[in-house]
Design an enzyme around this catalytic site. Structure first.
Site: not given
Length: 289
Positions: A11, A93, A96-97, A99, A135
């Site tokens: 996401k 990855p 990585a932000g 989720a 998340d």
């Protein structure tokens, strides 16, 4: 032996407003979460033991791993004696932000519900998801959602399909560290979520791109100047707008011109280790039996 395969989609955040810290340590947010077609592939097989295998040696496979957390929670809740073998093909990855860990946890909830015949309700799945991470409830459903609370109160949105270019510099970010710094520095929110929701409802990709913002970028880019450098490069190469996802460091750009997007992809993959041409999608998971 029955096997279940799941695609667990990443996401991005089209907006992320940090509205304050709660007593339980989580942060109150208002964000638009969007599923994209970058995915980890997981395979689940019944077994007498619990074992997780991964093609990326950097992924910790102990008790801290969110897949393992879900397995333990479900075994405890439903008094399950049997185990499971999980093969994780890691394509999202790490740190990585995007989720990736949360998507894998959501995939595990859905796969084990089927594999172990648990017949969980939507609410029971969400309850387990929330215990694992903020998340994870989104990743169970995916699509485009306005999320509030700690990210678990949803409102569905319908978005025009968009082409994206994701760029991750070679750094890994601790979400906790970024939120802690946000609290210490007393930053104020951009409150970008409302204008982005309006743009989505109008179906206006240009307006969406113009308004995307992420409060946590203020913190991450202060520590890592490369975030702003990537944004500048994407804009120079034809992105309509760009922002960081989650606590970073992945930056995405929205493009309306495929030729410019391809050229940006070719140029940037010479410089950065992870560059991915992506699209917005309307689901968080896909099961193959």
């Amino acid at each position: 032996m029955k096997k279940i395969k799941v695609k667990a989609y990443a996401k991005i955040n089209l907006s992320l407003d940090v509205l304050g810290k709660r007593e339980d340590g989580y942060h109150e947010i208002s964000t638009i979460m969007q599923s994209i077609d970058l995915a980890d592939i997981l395979e689940f097989e019944k077994s007498e033991i619990v074992k997780v295998f991964c093609n990326d040696h950097r992924v910790p496979l102990g008790e801290d791993n969110l897949i393992v957390k879900v397995i333990n929670l479900l075994k405890e809740k439903y008094q399950m004696e049997e185990g499971v073998l999980v093969k994780l093909d890691k394509r999202i990855p790490l740190a990585a932000g995007l989720a990736g860990g949360s998507a894998d946890a959501a995939a595990t909830i859905v796969a084990l519900d089927k594999l172990w015949n648990l017949n969980m309700s939507k609410e029971e799945k969400k309850e387990i998801a929330l215990k694992v991470g903020a998340d994870v409830p989104f990743c169970l459903e995916g699509g485009t959602k306005l999320a509030k609370g700690i990210g678990e109160i949803f409102e569905d949105l319908k978005i025009t399909s968009m082409n994206l270019l994701l760029v991750k510099p070679d750094i890994e970010i601790s979400t906790k560290e970024i939120y802690d710094k946000w609290d210490r520095l007393n930053f104020k929110s951009h409150h970008a979520t409302v204008p982005v929701v309006q743009a989505i409802q109008e179906g206006n990709i240009y307006k969406i791109a113009e308004n995307i913002k992420n409060d946590l970028e203020l913190v991450t880019s202060q520590k890592y100047g490369i975030i702003n450098k990537i944004k500048e490069e994407l804009l120079k190469k034809g992105a309509l707008g760009c922002a960081m996802s989650g606590s970073g460091p992945t930056v995405y750009g929205i493009f309306d011109d495929l030729e410019k997007l391809r050229k940006a992809y070719e140029d940037l993959k010479e410089v950065y280790s992870f560059v991915f041409f992506s699209k917005t999608i309307d689901k968080g998971l896909e099961l193959y039996e």
